[in-house]
Each structure stands twice: as C-alpha cells, then as structure tokens.
Design a protein around this motif. Structure first.
Motif, PDB file in Angstrom:
ATOM      1  N   ALA A   1       7.601   6.469  -5.170  1.00  0.00           N
ATOM      2  CA  ALA A   1       6.235   6.811  -5.578  1.00  0.00           C
ATOM      3  C   ALA A   1       5.635   5.888  -6.644  1.00  0.00           C
ATOM      4  O   ALA A   1       4.482   5.471  -6.526  1.00  0.00           O
ATOM      5  N   PRO A   2       6.392   5.562  -7.712  1.00  0.00           N
ATOM      6  CA  PRO A   2       5.763   4.756  -8.772  1.00  0.00           C
ATOM      7  C   PRO A   2       5.299   3.390  -8.293  1.00  0.00           C
ATOM      8  O   PRO A   2       4.429   2.782  -8.906  1.00  0.00           O
ATOM      9  N   GLN A   3       5.890   2.889  -7.185  1.00  0.00           N
ATOM     10  CA  GLN A   3       5.468   1.575  -6.705  1.00  0.00           C
ATOM     11  C   GLN A   3       4.471   1.666  -5.556  1.00  0.00           C
ATOM     12  O   GLN A   3       4.028   0.655  -5.032  1.00  0.00           O
TER      13      GLN A   3
ATOM     14  N   LEU B   1       1.075  11.484   6.578  1.00  0.00           N
ATOM     15  CA  LEU B   1       0.756  11.280   5.158  1.00  0.00           C
ATOM     16  C   LEU B   1      -0.068  12.470   4.695  1.00  0.00           C
ATOM     17  O   LEU B   1      -0.944  12.942   5.427  1.00  0.00           O
ATOM     18  N   ARG B   2       0.226  12.939   3.501  1.00  0.00           N
ATOM     19  CA  ARG B   2      -0.585  14.021   2.934  1.00  0.00           C
ATOM     20  C   ARG B   2      -1.069  13.600   1.558  1.00  0.00           C
ATOM     21  O   ARG B   2      -0.293  13.082   0.755  1.00  0.00           O
TER      22      ARG B   2
ATOM     23  N   THR C   1       1.938  -2.108   3.945  1.00  0.00           N
ATOM     24  CA  THR C   1       0.585  -2.209   3.390  1.00  0.00           C
ATOM     25  C   THR C   1      -0.423  -2.144   4.527  1.00  0.00           C
ATOM     26  O   THR C   1      -0.121  -2.488   5.671  1.00  0.00           O
ATOM     27  N   GLY C   2      -1.587  -1.716   4.183  1.00  0.00           N
ATOM     28  CA  GLY C   2      -2.639  -1.636   5.185  1.00  0.00           C
ATOM     29  C   GLY C   2      -3.893  -1.032   4.593  1.00  0.00           C
ATOM     30  O   GLY C   2      -3.962  -0.752   3.392  1.00  0.00           O
TER      31      GLY C   2
ATOM     32  N   LEU D   1       2.811   1.513   0.593  1.00  0.00           N
ATOM     33  CA  LEU D   1       3.864   2.524   0.541  1.00  0.00           C
ATOM     34  C   LEU D   1       5.198   1.799   0.441  1.00  0.00           C
ATOM     35  O   LEU D   1       5.534   0.972   1.296  1.00  0.00           O
ATOM     36  N   VAL D   2       5.936   2.088  -0.596  1.00  0.00           N
ATOM     37  CA  VAL D   2       7.258   1.508  -0.748  1.00  0.00           C
ATOM     38  C   VAL D   2       8.276   2.574  -0.329  1.00  0.00           C
ATOM     39  O   VAL D   2       8.304   3.669  -0.893  1.00  0.00           O
TER      40      VAL D   2
END
Lengths: 192, 196
Positions: free
Chosen positions: B37-39, B78-79, B155-156, B188-189
């Motif tokens: 999450a942090p990244q 994804l939420r 990424t997108g 999203l990592v």
C-alpha cells in the motif's frame, strides 16, 4: 495651507495619454481585485467562491503585467514636474510624502500580485491566466509556506490600499482645498 | 481461485479494519497476492477553470489472482473508499456530500474486470465494469506490468467523464467550471504475482 489664487489648469503639464490610461485602468483593477479578495475570504466553499478566486488571480496577474508596462513607460517618459507654484507651496514633509507614496505604491504594485501568485503556487494551484495560459509556479507546493505567505499578501494589499487612500486624499486636497489644478495632470479626457 | 489482497498500513486503526473486511476471507489460505500500500497510489486530475487539480484515494484494496501467463483466467477487483478521497483542505469536506461522492449512500467505488488481454511486453488490456455512485460503465484500462526484485508494479490510467457517474451535481455540474474529463492514474505495487 495657503490657497492658490486661481485654478492653474491651463499651465499644468499633463501626463502622457498612455500614462493616464494605465493609471485609471489600474486604479479600477486594483480596487476591484482588493474588494473581491476581501469578499471571497468569508464565502463558504462553493462554485461562486472558486470562480471569484480565479477571477481575482487573473486580475492580479493582469495588474502585475500592466504594472511592468507602466514602470517601463514611466522610466522612459519622464512624468511632468510639479508646477513650480505648487511645489513651492508644499512644505518639505509633503514633498517627501509625495515621492515616498509614489515609490511605495510602485513597489506594492509588484509585491501584492507576486505574493498572491506565490501563495497560489505554494497552495498547489497553478494559475492558468483566464483559463487559457498556464503560468509557471513561483514556488513549489508547500502548505506551511502557503500559510506563511497568505498574511503577507493581505498585509501588502492593505498597505497598498492605505497608500491609495493617502494618494486620493492628497489629490482631493489639491483639488478642493488648494484649488491648484494639479488633478488636470491625470484627468482622463481631452486637454483642459 | 481468488486470492485475498489486503491493504496494509497506509492508514491505521479503523481504516485498516474496514479494508480487511472488504474481501471475503473464505480463500484467505490461498497464496495471496498482496498490495504494498505505501508504494501504491490511485490518483486523479480534474480541471477547474483550466487549472489542473490533483487528488487521490488514501484507501483502496485489490483482490486478484493475476497471472501474467494466464490472463484469460485472471481476475482483478479494485475497491476505493470514496470517503478517503482527498483534493485539498478546502475541498475535502465537500467530497462526501451528495453532490459529489455521496459517501453515506455509496461508501465504495469498484472496478471489476471482465476480461484481461495480454498485448505483449508487459502490456495488458483490462476490460471491466467501473462502478461509482450507483452507476456502472464498461471501460477498458491499459496496464503496464513491470516485475523486479520480487515485486510487480502495475501502472495505468484512463480518462473518465465525471458526469457519467453523477460526480459533481447541482451547482457543480457546469463543465465550463469543472471539466467533465477526469484523468485517473494508478500505480499498484503487488507481491506474489507469478513471473511473466
């Protein structure tokens, strides 16, 4: 103050038409921007508030650019000297106030909009002039810096309005108390 | 098979509890793909009188069994916690109101994939349903996958029309003031995605 014997309008050299136009356009723009700036501060968050803020920024940038033109014009076109009769009637402190007020006003013509621009940049909102021309940020987004700049913008604006009041008061005094026709220099419209 | 991905540690306390409960824990024992999450970030840019204004979601979760070698069996959901949207100190208190995200009625926005297509060299096209504020639209999201050091970065972005989802109604509906076009960008990592 000793009253001048008669209106000396016809003997007073006028500013150039360009200088007169810039003076009055900027007078209206600065007073409007000041009032809008004061007014939006108290508005609740709404489209109306955001629109006014944007118009205020656009006006501020316009004032800044016109002030650059005005300074260049003034540096290349010497303003008419005070008529000797009027100057000799002024005590030293008035002459100092006359020059000091003008210099300080010019300083604030630049300082007020630049501080506003920097405040907007620091807040993270780039200025897009009239919604069309994106301007560069003066500083990087930084919330603490924004909070530090905001009161300076307000203080400088109040300072400018204070000087404007002094300027208008002095002009009115020359017009209605001294009756020396000094206003003819800056009056819009044809030659007196 | 569905893996549970839990958002970790972007914010604490109640927020984490809420998100941990987002996905059904039924398959918690599966090897999970987890979100770092942090990244990761989900951001958006709106235009207000020509001025780009950036915002982001502070809390979001991903549920996926994504396998780059088998996109046809991969799914992703994804939420986004709509209440975690942030734009600026002045605007944030407005975002939850009915004219904007109406978070009391619609706490979450979702993206649920319906088909993933591999385009080669780490590029994918993810078709799916984007649901915000009670409205669903079919969208296609281009994605780029980069894998390095055990983590996968996806990424997108995609352009959306805010009024398609009734975001910014009433006084805010005027698109000459706030443009209809909103650019959404995400990074999203993920951990646990099989190598491509």
């Amino acid at each position: 103050m000793k009253p001048a014997p008669s209106p000396a309008s016809s003997h007073v050299a006028r500013y150039t038409l360009t200088a007169i136009a810039l003076h009055w356009v900027l007078a209206v723009a600065i007073l409007t921007a000041f009032c809008v700036g004061l007014y939006v501060e108290g508005l609740p968050f709404s489209p109306a508030k955001l629109k006014l803020i944007n118009w205020h920024k656009w006006a501020g940038v316009t004032i800044l650019f016109l002030s650059v033109l005005r300074l260049l014009w003034r540096l290349t076109h010497r303003p008419p000297a005070l008529p000797a009769k009027i100057e000799s009637a002024m005590p030293g402190w008035q002459r100092a106030a006359y020059h000091g007020t003008h210099h300080l006003m010019y300083l604030l013509f630049f300082a007020v909009p630049l501080l506003g621009w920097a405040y907007s940049s620091a807040k993270g909102f780039p200025i897009v002039w009239f919604g069309v021309l994106p301007l560069p940020d003066l500083v990087a987004p930084n919330p603490e810096l924004a909070e530090a700049i905001k009161p300076l913008h307000g203080l400088a604006a109040w300072g400018l309005i204070g000087l404007v009041a002094l300027h208008v008061g002095a002009a009115l005094k020359h017009q209605f108390i001294d009756r020396d026709g000094l206003l003819t220099r800056m009056r819009p419209g044809g030659r007196a | 098979m569905t893996s549970l991905v839990r958002l970790r540690a972007l914010s604490f306390g109640a927020a984490c509890l809420v998100l941990a409960s987002l996905g059904s824990p039924a398959h918690a024992a599966d090897p999970a793909i987890t979100l770092v999450a942090p990244q990761s970030e989900v951001a958006f840019t709106i235009k207000q009188m020509g001025v780009p204004v950036n915002g982001r979601f502070k809390r979001f979760g991903v549920q996926t069994n994504f396998n780059p070698k088998s996109p046809q069996t991969s799914q992703v959901t994804l939420r986004f916690e709509l209440a975690s949207a942030t734009v600026s100190a002045d605007a944030d208190p407005e975002l939850g109101k009915p004219d904007w995200f109406a978070t009391a009625k619609f706490p979450q926005a979702t993206f649920a994939s319906t088909g993933i297509k591999a385009l080669g060299s780490g590029k994918f096209e993810v078709a799916g349903k984007l649901s915000i504020k009670g409205t669903s639209r079919d969208v296609v999201v281009p994605m780029q996958l980069v894998q390095a050091g055990g983590v996968s970065t996806v990424t997108g972005g995609l352009p959306i029309k805010r009024l398609d989802f009734k975001v910014g109604e009433g006084d805010w509906a005027d698109t000459s003031f706030v443009a209809n076009d909103v650019q959404v960008k995400f990074k999203l990592v993920l951990q646990g995605v099989p190598a491509q």
